[in-house]
Design a protein around this motif. Structure first.
Motif, PDB file in Angstrom:
ATOM      1  N   CYS A 167      -2.713   0.462  -4.322  1.00 58.84           N
ATOM      2  CA  CYS A 167      -2.138  -0.816  -3.904  1.00 58.84           C
ATOM      3  C   CYS A 167      -1.352  -1.423  -5.059  1.00 58.84           C
ATOM      4  O   CYS A 167      -1.811  -1.408  -6.205  1.00 58.84           O
ATOM      5  CB  CYS A 167      -3.233  -1.783  -3.458  1.00 58.84           C
ATOM      6  SG  CYS A 167      -4.165  -1.185  -2.035  1.00 58.84           S
ATOM      7  N   VAL A 204      -5.831  -2.803   3.746  1.00 52.77           N
ATOM      8  CA  VAL A 204      -5.567  -1.531   3.090  1.00 52.77           C
ATOM      9  C   VAL A 204      -6.764  -0.612   3.241  1.00 52.77           C
ATOM     10  O   VAL A 204      -7.869  -1.036   3.580  1.00 52.77           O
ATOM     11  CB  VAL A 204      -5.251  -1.743   1.584  1.00 52.77           C
ATOM     12  CG1 VAL A 204      -4.058  -2.671   1.404  1.00 52.77           C
ATOM     13  CG2 VAL A 204      -6.465  -2.300   0.848  1.00 52.77           C
ATOM     14  N   GLU A 253       0.853  -1.188   0.000  1.00 54.09           N
ATOM     15  CA  GLU A 253       0.000   0.000   0.000  1.00 54.09           C
ATOM     16  C   GLU A 253       0.887   1.236   0.000  1.00 54.09           C
ATOM     17  O   GLU A 253       1.887   1.296   0.715  1.00 54.09           O
ATOM     18  CB  GLU A 253      -0.897  -0.027   1.226  1.00 54.09           C
ATOM     19  CG  GLU A 253      -1.912   1.093   1.301  1.00 54.09           C
ATOM     20  CD  GLU A 253      -2.799   0.957   2.520  1.00 54.09           C
ATOM     21  OE1 GLU A 253      -3.898   1.519   2.518  1.00 54.09           O
ATOM     22  OE2 GLU A 253      -2.386   0.280   3.486  1.00 54.09           O
TER      23      GLU A 253
END
Length: 279
Positions: free
Chosen positions: A62, A56, A44
């Protein structure tokens, strides 16, 4: 003849003394050769860093990467099929999401006779939902795991115990208007919070996720006399707070100061805090 054999023996002795065992034994060609293995790394983005993990925030970028190099990659995420070793996506729906990977490569049959050059795997990651306000009330739980209070020490003074708190709360500004603000207590000063200063830093956390945060105070603010101790300048600083991947009750906060003009109190240029959650 004896003289010739004597000279020859001396020559061989000298020759052998300059050779090592490694020089005459060839290296094993299978050293370092690994089976074909599909393995996924999920990271992330916060600030200028990438943090590996399985939880996340919904708005963060990501990155998905195949750990092992291969000749061909096939990813399945949602309705997408991708063919690159690594890719970046964001704006996932909240909840658990599966991502699958298939790798293919030319196997080394000499070293791995049973390796067919194909492997697959999948991984689940959790996308934390966005906080929502209800009738001007506080954000709806669940709160991020990183919020809490930690007891530990700073590298600059490992013998002194320090308490640091990260939390999300509401306060009233000078116009008595409710506002949400992330507060970091214990940094930069052990006994002061960013909320102690007239210039309230409502954007102190620039990028945040359930288990890592990027914070910055770009400029200092004038402060009041709180607790009988007057500190009239909050130095600009930037840093990262990261929960341990194996133990989310452990935290590391590394930070550096970017204010070099009005620093009136001795502080190290950079510092690191290590702590254990106490509540």
């Amino acid at each position: 003849m004896k003289k010739y054999l004597y000279i020859l023996s001396i020559f061989c002795t000298l020759l052998c003394s300059t050779c090592s065992y490694e020089d005459i034994v060839p290296e094993n060609p299978c050293n370092g050769v690994k089976y074909t293995k599909a393995e996924i790394r999920i990271e992330e983005n916060l600030g200028d860093r990438w943090f590996e993990g399985d939880t996340v925030a919904v708005l963060n970028s990501c990155r998905f990467t195949s750990v092992q190099d291969a000749d061909e990659y096939t990813w399945y995420i949602g309705s997408e099929v991708l063919k690159t070793k690594s890719f970046v996506r964001k704006y996932f729906p909240s909840g658990w999401i599966d991502v699958s990977l298939v790798v293919r490569r030319k196997a080394n049959k000499l070293c791995s006779p049973i390796d067919d050059g194909v492997d697959s795997t999948y991984k689940k990651f959790y996308v934390w939902p966005i906080y929502q306000d209800v009738n001007g009330g506080p954000p709806i739980a669940p709160y991020y795991p990183i919020y809490g209070t930690y007891k530990g020490y700073k590298e600059s003074n490992p013998c002194k115990e320090v308490i640091i708190t990260i939390f999300d709360t509401a306060w009233e500004n000078l116009k008595h208007t409710p506002k949400y603000v992330e507060i970091l207590s214990g940094i930069p000063y052990d006994d002061r919070s960013t909320i102690d200063f007239e210039q309230r830093n409502s954007d102190i956390f620039l990028d945040y996720s359930p288990k890592a945060m990027h914070f910055e105070i770009s400029s200092g603010g004038m402060g009041a006399d709180v607790g009988g101790k007057s500190i009239d300048w909050l130095p600009g600083l930037e840093g990262y707070a990261i929960l341990d991947r194996q133990n989310t009750n452990k935290i590391k906060i590394d930070y550096r100061y970017n204010d070099t003009i009005r620093r009136q109190y001795p502080l190290p240029f950079s510092d690191v805090f290590y702590g254990i959650r106490i509540y």
